[in-house]
Scaffold this motif. Sequence first.
Motif, mmCIF file in Angstrom:
data_model
loop_
_atom_site.group_PDB
_atom_site.id
_atom_site.type_symbol
_atom_site.label_atom_id
_atom_site.label_comp_id
_atom_site.label_asym_id
_atom_site.label_seq_id
_atom_site.Cartn_x
_atom_site.Cartn_y
_atom_site.Cartn_z
ATOM 1 N N ILE A 191 -6.891 8.489 -0.749
ATOM 2 C CA ILE A 191 -5.904 7.409 -0.674
ATOM 3 C C ILE A 191 -6.119 6.470 -1.859
ATOM 4 O O ILE A 191 -7.217 5.993 -2.105
ATOM 5 C CB ILE A 191 -6.017 6.632 0.648
ATOM 6 C CG1 ILE A 191 -5.633 7.531 1.818
ATOM 7 C CG2 ILE A 191 -5.134 5.385 0.630
ATOM 8 C CD1 ILE A 191 -5.820 6.887 3.184
ATOM 9 N N ARG A 192 -5.042 6.169 -2.596
ATOM 10 C CA ARG A 192 -5.188 5.295 -3.766
ATOM 11 C C ARG A 192 -4.866 3.849 -3.381
ATOM 12 O O ARG A 192 -3.908 3.586 -2.651
ATOM 13 C CB ARG A 192 -4.344 5.793 -4.933
ATOM 14 C CG ARG A 192 -2.873 5.587 -4.855
ATOM 15 C CD ARG A 192 -2.173 6.277 -6.008
ATOM 16 N NE ARG A 192 -1.566 7.512 -5.530
ATOM 17 C CZ ARG A 192 -1.095 8.453 -6.332
ATOM 18 N NH1 ARG A 192 -1.154 8.329 -7.631
ATOM 19 N NH2 ARG A 192 -0.546 9.536 -5.819
ATOM 20 N N LYS A 237 -2.279 11.703 4.451
ATOM 21 C CA LYS A 237 -3.671 11.912 4.022
ATOM 22 C C LYS A 237 -4.644 11.636 5.167
ATOM 23 O O LYS A 237 -5.687 12.301 5.274
ATOM 24 C CB LYS A 237 -3.983 11.048 2.803
ATOM 25 C CG LYS A 237 -3.299 11.554 1.544
ATOM 26 C CD LYS A 237 -3.679 10.776 0.300
ATOM 27 C CE LYS A 237 -3.046 11.405 -0.940
ATOM 28 N NZ LYS A 237 -3.433 10.719 -2.185
ATOM 29 N N ARG A 263 1.858 2.094 -3.544
ATOM 30 C CA ARG A 263 0.770 2.760 -4.270
ATOM 31 C C ARG A 263 0.454 4.131 -3.711
ATOM 32 O O ARG A 263 0.057 5.036 -4.440
ATOM 33 C CB ARG A 263 -0.494 1.889 -4.205
ATOM 34 C CG ARG A 263 -0.347 0.513 -4.827
ATOM 35 C CD ARG A 263 -1.682 -0.201 -4.921
ATOM 36 N NE ARG A 263 -2.237 -0.556 -3.635
ATOM 37 C CZ ARG A 263 -2.391 -1.815 -3.205
ATOM 38 N NH1 ARG A 263 -1.994 -2.814 -3.957
ATOM 39 N NH2 ARG A 263 -2.934 -2.053 -2.032
ATOM 40 N N GLU A 264 0.610 4.291 -2.383
ATOM 41 C CA GLU A 264 0.213 5.539 -1.726
ATOM 42 C C GLU A 264 1.278 5.979 -0.724
ATOM 43 O O GLU A 264 1.209 5.666 0.470
ATOM 44 C CB GLU A 264 -1.134 5.375 -1.037
ATOM 45 C CG GLU A 264 -1.661 6.646 -0.373
ATOM 46 C CD GLU A 264 -1.596 7.836 -1.314
ATOM 47 O OE1 GLU A 264 -0.622 8.613 -1.221
ATOM 48 O OE2 GLU A 264 -2.514 7.975 -2.135
ATOM 49 N N TRP A 295 0.175 7.909 2.648
ATOM 50 C CA TRP A 295 -0.924 7.237 3.334
ATOM 51 C C TRP A 295 -1.188 7.884 4.693
ATOM 52 O O TRP A 295 -2.315 8.261 5.002
ATOM 53 C CB TRP A 295 -0.575 5.764 3.480
ATOM 54 C CG TRP A 295 -1.658 4.853 3.940
ATOM 55 C CD1 TRP A 295 -2.569 4.206 3.158
ATOM 56 C CD2 TRP A 295 -1.922 4.424 5.291
ATOM 57 N NE1 TRP A 295 -3.391 3.403 3.930
ATOM 58 C CE2 TRP A 295 -3.007 3.528 5.242
ATOM 59 C CE3 TRP A 295 -1.338 4.714 6.521
ATOM 60 C CZ2 TRP A 295 -3.527 2.916 6.391
ATOM 61 C CZ3 TRP A 295 -1.848 4.112 7.660
ATOM 62 C CH2 TRP A 295 -2.933 3.234 7.594
ATOM 63 N N GLU A 303 0.821 -1.204 0.000
ATOM 64 C CA GLU A 303 0.000 0.000 0.000
ATOM 65 C C GLU A 303 0.861 1.263 0.000
ATOM 66 O O GLU A 303 0.462 2.298 -0.553
ATOM 67 C CB GLU A 303 -0.960 -0.006 1.187
ATOM 68 C CG GLU A 303 -1.862 1.220 1.293
ATOM 69 C CD GLU A 303 -2.662 1.515 0.040
ATOM 70 O OE1 GLU A 303 -3.050 2.684 -0.139
ATOM 71 O OE2 GLU A 303 -2.891 0.600 -0.782
#
Length: 390
Positions: free
Chosen positions: A338-339, A329, A322-323, A326, A319
């Motif tokens: 959050i992506r 955010k 990807r983000e 994290w 994760e």
Amino acid sequence: MAKYNFLTPFTLNNGVTIKNRIVMAPMTEMSSFENGIVTNDEIEYYRLRSGGIGMEITGCANVSDLGKGFEGELSASKDAVLPQLSKLAQAMKSNGTKAVLQIFNAGRMTTSKILRGEQPRSASAIRAERPGLEIPQEMTVEEINQVISDFGSATKRAIQAGFDGVEIHGANTYLIQQFFSPNSNQRTDEWGGSLENRMRFPLAIIKELQRVVKNSGKKDFIIGYRISPEEIENPGIHLEDTLQFVPKLADSGIHYLHVSMGNVWRTSLNNKDDQEPINQKIKAALNGKIPLMVVGGVETPADASKSTDEFEFTAIGRELIREPKWVEKILSDDEGSIRYKLSPSDVEELAIPSPLWDFLTTVFRPIAGLSTEKDPAANFMDSVAPWEKF
């Protein structure tokens, strides 16, 4: 902003306070130069993911040339790596994030091609049941002592480079685990045989690291240790072995224990009737002496909150690829942005090095969370070797 439990600080027993309980898991990214020197791409990759999380752990760094496990691997084996390693440490330490260098020796989990003609070394001359691997040479006592010294030298370099700590990689079938396992260690001397003898090598490494840290005067330097609690081979490491080893680790002077599994809540692979999560068993065996770090399957704030209700630290791997922001955010009350998927158009923004991107989109495409309709559902393990789940 939701007041998540993982946003609270934690103080280790050496007095170091980690600003929150979220850790970036050590992940293979295969982006160093051939000689093990850190690339600028790697530095930027780690820089982008620091700042919000409490601790950032690098992918594994070999402690000697004979300990190299794969191409593109980070090294802490020689003084020539120090200038770039120092830049990496500083990049990881932004806004109070603790920078930890994971150190290891691959043992038999390599090849003579990777070692430039040298035969792999291990506890015993037993081939690992993995495609393309070879029968290793059994290490002599002199070689064992040299590897212990190599871990100490790598730790000294980590201190010189400005890292806040090291994590001893005793997991994922690498050399330290090979000495602990009755599958790979069938020696008849003091380094093998009984469970007590098979604990000797990892405990000797910890002792050497403590000596180096003491001599450095860095009382606040962190020593962590990572384990894999079970093997499916027979003979192999069973949970009963690990639960006898864990109290020894708790008393050894390390500052945290990190359990490498694909899911925080995984139960025994070998005893299907036992439905108690392995991490809960390990936490009980630690008896509150040191904190437990867990990893696997944590993506959302709710996942992390559930994990941190039970365990002191939660490490996140995929994760954070990807983000990177994290934690930030969540702190900004912006969880909706959050992506949880990756797209090829995100690669530059996310500072994903080219070798890592190739790795994610070929051999381990499912774990990347790529936003394509061909993406199958898949589970994966954080931070293991390229020939295993990523």
